[in-house]
Write a protein that holds these residues in place. Structure first.
Motif, PDB file in Angstrom:
ATOM      1  N   TYR A 286       0.832  -1.206   0.000  1.00 48.27           N
ATOM      2  CA  TYR A 286       0.000   0.000   0.000  1.00 48.27           C
ATOM      3  C   TYR A 286       0.865   1.254   0.000  1.00 48.27           C
ATOM      4  O   TYR A 286       0.594   2.213  -0.704  1.00 48.27           O
TER       5      TYR A 286
ATOM      6  N   ILE B 207      -4.557  -1.777  -2.343  1.00 47.22           N
ATOM      7  CA  ILE B 207      -4.875  -2.803  -1.363  1.00 47.22           C
ATOM      8  C   ILE B 207      -4.718  -4.131  -2.075  1.00 47.22           C
ATOM      9  O   ILE B 207      -5.495  -4.466  -2.952  1.00 47.22           O
TER      10      ILE B 207
ATOM     11  N   PHE C 102      -5.583  -7.268  -2.126  1.00 45.02           N
ATOM     12  CA  PHE C 102      -6.523  -8.173  -1.475  1.00 45.02           C
ATOM     13  C   PHE C 102      -6.127  -9.637  -1.628  1.00 45.02           C
ATOM     14  O   PHE C 102      -6.681 -10.484  -0.954  1.00 45.02           O
TER      15      PHE C 102
ATOM     16  N   VAL D  13      -7.587  -2.867  -7.631  1.00 40.50           N
ATOM     17  CA  VAL D  13      -8.062  -3.462  -6.377  1.00 40.50           C
ATOM     18  C   VAL D  13      -8.994  -4.637  -6.669  1.00 40.50           C
ATOM     19  O   VAL D  13      -8.878  -5.706  -6.059  1.00 40.50           O
TER      20      VAL D  13
ATOM     21  N   PHE E 174      -5.417  -7.348   7.293  1.00 38.51           N
ATOM     22  CA  PHE E 174      -5.591  -6.105   6.553  1.00 38.51           C
ATOM     23  C   PHE E 174      -6.229  -5.041   7.435  1.00 38.51           C
ATOM     24  O   PHE E 174      -5.788  -3.892   7.488  1.00 38.51           O
TER      25      PHE E 174
ATOM     26  N   VAL F 253      -4.878  -1.391   8.609  1.00 38.53           N
ATOM     27  CA  VAL F 253      -5.610  -0.136   8.480  1.00 38.53           C
ATOM     28  C   VAL F 253      -5.727   0.557   9.837  1.00 38.53           C
ATOM     29  O   VAL F 253      -5.579   1.772   9.942  1.00 38.53           O
TER      30      VAL F 253
ATOM     31  N   GLY G 259      -2.815   2.327  10.628  1.00 41.83           N
ATOM     32  CA  GLY G 259      -2.541   3.434   9.705  1.00 41.83           C
ATOM     33  C   GLY G 259      -1.819   2.848   8.518  1.00 41.83           C
ATOM     34  O   GLY G 259      -0.597   2.706   8.533  1.00 41.83           O
ATOM     35  N   ILE G 260      -2.577   2.501   7.477  1.00 37.44           N
ATOM     36  CA  ILE G 260      -1.968   1.721   6.400  1.00 37.44           C
ATOM     37  C   ILE G 260      -0.912   2.543   5.664  1.00 37.44           C
ATOM     38  O   ILE G 260      -1.054   3.740   5.487  1.00 37.44           O
TER      39      ILE G 260
END
Lengths: 358, 304, 255
Positions: free
Chosen positions: B30, B36, B38, B108, B239, B243, B246-247
């Protein structure tokens, strides 16, 4: 005549299908597929409000569907059937027919209220953080139902077929098919009117430039609230229909995989295209059901040719490799989806001669 | 009472280590690409399966090596093979989109779909039977007063901490690490400094995936039953941990992972275990509503 | 009666003071200018007035009501419209839609009406459309009404932004560098346009502009800020000869 052409055509399709089903020209499987097409149209077009028209990246649509499914089912079970969890029916089962649309709408309202847990954080956040919030909301809703023993917990809830029987006791016609048609039309109609009004175009303005929208007099918080609640409410209606088509539900069928199905349909059809969403929902359902037959056929075929060992069989799971693969390829070559953000009439302007959409 | 708290805390550290290792991969990608990834949870699953097949090959196969020799071979090999998997994904799925300048959203979605392909492809081709991971090292239980620790759990916690410090040194001290941090600020300046952008991205994916591979081995050794969907839920949770931290910030991912581990174990200690996901996700949701940028994230000011 | 009164406006971002102790006053329908070097805090003043930032200190009174801390859409609804330095039109919808959506504060119908398409809906949509069409007619943009703004030349886009701001029916129009990026012929047209709007709509206009030709020929009163502080104000003639302004623009010449 132009004004009536679309409603007439749609009514013809609905009446034709219902009659065919009633006189047993369509077998039950095909009826179910038709109903799933309807549910998927509601899901994809309502999800398109958020992910297409408003341009957010929500990924928890199935959670709201779950709320609608459970609320509608529980209401119906409580009111019209005798069940272990909810006791004897509160009302006469004769009334099931008249109350069914009401319970569906109540399910939708419950889902819309649940939509607030996503809508309120969306005032401050966008993009990735909102994606997470919607995702977490989906997990939370599903695990709430898993932990609710009264609705069967992880085992799920059943008995909704009895409500269909109660309706059929009054008049013996395929009621579920009728309800699916009615609510699918109603959904598309409402969304179409919403996004073509100046009111609804506010969410498109948010998509294209949120700051400009807020400064040029669009109440962005309110619009987001409206959009999320409308979208999740309609998903709730889809959930209620889904529960009664199957006759049973289980929290895990509303997990991330279901939300992913909604994502696939929206992006396959095109962000901000209602006709795209409908086309994608139809194609997607047919694809899923089609693969049910194609995979075994392919399996037999490759075993004729001595390519792979006899012990290995192509499994139905391959469906979930093929569908994502289609979307990956679509993203590479036509990322805007089948329709882009245009409608069918933009591609074929001649269509406009035959109808007006009001 | 206190004993069980400490015991739980120790267990929480072990789970936190898994989350942290995976969360680091999310946050690295990121930070560099604003993407992201996934599919990362499933890369972790792939790592566990690679470790499984390698262990079977070395330990149970004709070679019949000793458990510890196998482990020494399996760790680097798994990390290498998993990172090849991650980089392949980047090459065939993400890079072409990036080259075309496609909307970030499409990348994404592609990542999400790649994750599904990995999960279900595994299920379709390897079958639904669960694989049980061979026991490579003998379990030793240490008693520290009332708290019991196994050598494996200590190993898990220590390796995640060591990995974090190595990673931190890498991105603050080396040229390429600094370029990784700088790239998220200015995509165009980095090539001017003489480091090709694709090199940085490949390095990022190598780092992230090899950490996921490491987490895969450690997880498979601790919970030796593998199934194709093992990466899905743990991946989503890691994940969320990233986040919450604080990604984009590796310190945030590390702390977020441990925090999630602690929240979960404490929730299970008080409520029935089916509430674990519910409570973990609710707390994380609340943190995000109060502080939308995460614990270590910095709010970007919007400009007009 | 005063239209807008700003007193002691201060905006801090962390340690940085972007605007400090800024005051100004609009009686009725003046055309005033706000100038200053890059980064002086001009756009920040506009952002505060349009409600995008809540000021650290100070009062903004618009039509006798305090507006600091109100949401931007509320402020716009009260009659302050603005344009943006780098054009912020909704690029992927028609020009007409752009002008319609900016009347969102004055829809006159509810969500339910939009589903039912009843008389209230039809009447109000018709009313907004008439306003939009009249505006496009007046500003000579009618031939582009179905175009997407992104496909139109830059000069036209600037004009569309002004049209969009006017559709709010503002009493105060904020123009943030309307001449930026225009060629000299377009700048001449813009000057005429702004003068015409000022006369025709009889509204107050406040503009930030770097091109002195525009400011000097249009504004009756000019305020100069530098590093967030007001360093001079007066008529164009006074500003042109003010040593503090020359210093701020050209730097200190005591080498």
């Amino acid at each position: 005549m132009k004004k009536l052409s679309i409603p007439l055509l749609l009514a013809l399709i609905a009446v034709g299908t219902v009659l065919a089903a009633h006189f047993e020209l369509l077998d039950l499987y095909i009826q179910t597929v038709i109903m799933f097409v309807g549910v998927n149209i509601i899901l994809s077009s309502s999800f398109n409000i958020i992910n297409g028209y408003m341009g957010e990246f929500a990924c928890g649509h199935a959670g709201f569907m779950a709320v609608g499914a459970y609320v509608t089912s529980v209401l119906n079970l409580m009111l019209f059937t005798k069940s272990k969890a909810f006791g004897p029916p509160l009302l006469s089962p004769d009334l099931a027919l008249y109350f069914f649309p009401v319970t569906l709408i109540l399910g939708g309202i419950a889902a819309a209220i649940t939509g607030l847990i996503v809508a309120v954080p969306s005032f401050k956040t966008r993009d990735d953080y909102l994606a997470i919030i919607t995702l977490a909301a989906n997990f939370i809703i599903v695990s709430l139902f898993i932990n609710m023993d009264i609705v069967g917990g992880a085992r799920g809830l059943m008995g909704m077929k009895q409500i269909i029987f109660a309706m059929e006791d009054i008049v013996f016609i395929p009621w579920m098919l009728i309800w699916v048609f009615t609510f699918t039309y109603l959904t598309v109609f409402i969304i179409r009117r919403f996004v073509t009004s100046t009111y609804g175009k506010g969410i498109i303005a948010i998509h294209q430039d949120e700051i400009a929208a807020e400064i040029m007099s669009v109440n962005t918080d309110k619009m987001k609230l409206v959009a999320f609640m409308l979208s999740s409410g309609l998903a709730g209606v889809a959930g209620g229909l889904f529960a009664h088509i199957l006759g049973y539900i289980n929290p895990n069928s509303f997990g991330i995989l279901k939300s992913t199905e909604c994502l696939v349909m929206v992006y396959m059809g095109g962000m901000g295209s209602l006709s795209g969403s409908i086309i994608a929902a139809i194609l997607f359902t047919l694809l899923i059901e089609g693969l049910r037959f194609i995979i075994p056929a392919a399996d037999t075929l490759i075993h004729y040719l001595p390519l792979i060992p006899d012990t290995f069989h192509l499994s139905q799971v391959l469906k979930w490799v093929i569908i994502p693969l289609i979307l990956v390829i679509l993203m590479q070559f036509r990322p805007e989806g089948i329709m882009g953000n245009r409608e069918l009439s933009d591609f074929f302007p001649k269509l406009k001669r035959f109808y007006v959409f009001k | 009472m206190f004993d069980s708290i400490f015991q739980n805390l120790f267990n929480a550290l072990q789970w936190g280590s898994f989350y942290s290792l995976i969360a680091l991969g999310y946050t690295l990608v990121y930070g560099v690409l604003r993407l992201i990834n996934f599919a990362h949870g499933d890369i972790f699953m792939v790592g566990a399966y690679i470790a499984f097949f390698l262990s079977i090959f070395f330990f149970k196969g004709d070679l019949a090596l000793s458990g510890s020799t196998t482990l020494v071979l399996v760790i680097p090999l798994t990390m290498i093979l998993t990172s090849i998997c991650g980089v392949t994904l980047e090459r065939i799925a993400y890079r072409p989109l990036r080259r075309k300048g496609a909307n970030r959203l499409y990348v994404v979605i592609t990542a999400l779909m790649c994750g599904l392909i990995l999960e279900n492809g595994n299920l379709a081709f390897l079958g639904a039977s669960r694989k049980s991971f061979p026991e490579l090292i003998d379990k030793v239980v240490y008693q520290f007063g009332p708290i019991s620790m196994t050598n494996l759990k200590i190993g898990v916690v220590l390796s995640s901490i060591i990995v974090f410090f190595i990673l931190n040194a890498f991105i603050t001290k080396t040229k390429i690490g600094m370029a990784m941090r700088a790239i998220s600020y200015d995509k165009f300046a980095i090539p001017l400094m003489g480091i090709p952008i694709d090199t940085i991205i490949v390095v990022t994916f190598v780092l992230g995936s090899s950490l996921a591979g490491l987490a895969g081995i450690l997880f498979a050794m601790s919970y030796p039953v593998l199934d194709p969907f093992m990466g899905a839920l743990i991946g989503w949770k890691a994940f969320i941990a990233a986040v919450v931290g604080g990604i984009g910030d590796i310190k945030g991912a590390f702390v977020g992972g441990f925090l999630l581990g602690i929240v979960e174990i404490m929730a299970v200690a008080v409520f029935p275990s089916t509430f674990r996901d519910l409570i973990a996700f609710s707390i994380l949701l609340m943190i995000l509503v109060v502080k939308p940028t995460g614990l270590f994230g910095i709010a970007k000011s919007t400009k007009i | 009666m005063s239209l807008l009164k700003i007193e002691g406006l201060t905006q801090k971002f962390g340690g940085l003071t972007a605007v400090s102790d800024f005051s100004t006053h609009f009686q009725g329908n003046e055309l005033m200018g706000l100038i200053g070097p890059n980064g002086a805090g001009k756009t920040t003043v506009f952002n505060i007035v349009s409600g995008f930032y809540t000021p650290t200190r100070g009062n903004i009174i618009f039509k006798d009501k305090p507006i600091n801390g109100l949401k931007p859409h509320v402020v716009t609804g009260m009659g302050i419209a603005r344009t943006f330095q780098n054009i912020r039109l909704w690029h992927d919808m028609s020009l007409l839609d752009n002008i319609l959506i900016s009347q969102h504060h004055n829809l006159g119908y509810t969500l339910l009406d939009s589903f039912l398409r009843n008389k209230r809906y039809v009447d109000n949509e018709h009313r907004m459309r008439t306003i939009a069409m009249d505006l496009l007619e007046q500003l000579d943009l009618i031939q582009f009404k179905d175009e997407r703004p992104g496909n139109l030349p830059y000069g036209v886009q600037r004009k569309i932004e002004i049209a969009r701001a006017l559709s709010v029916k503002p009493d105060l129009l904020l123009l943030d560098e309307p001449a930026a990026g225009l060629n000299s012929a377009d700048v001449q047209d813009l000057i005429k346009l702004i003068a015409w709007i000022h006369k025709e709509f009889n509204i107050a206009i406040w503009m930030i502009e770097h091109q002195m030709a525009v400011v000097m020929s249009l504004c009756s009163w000019i305020q100069v800020i530098d590093f967030g502080k007001t360093i001079a104000q007066g008529t164009p003639e006074e500003i042109q000869s003010n040593p503090a302004v020359i210093k701020a623009y050209l730097g200190d010449d005591n080498i």
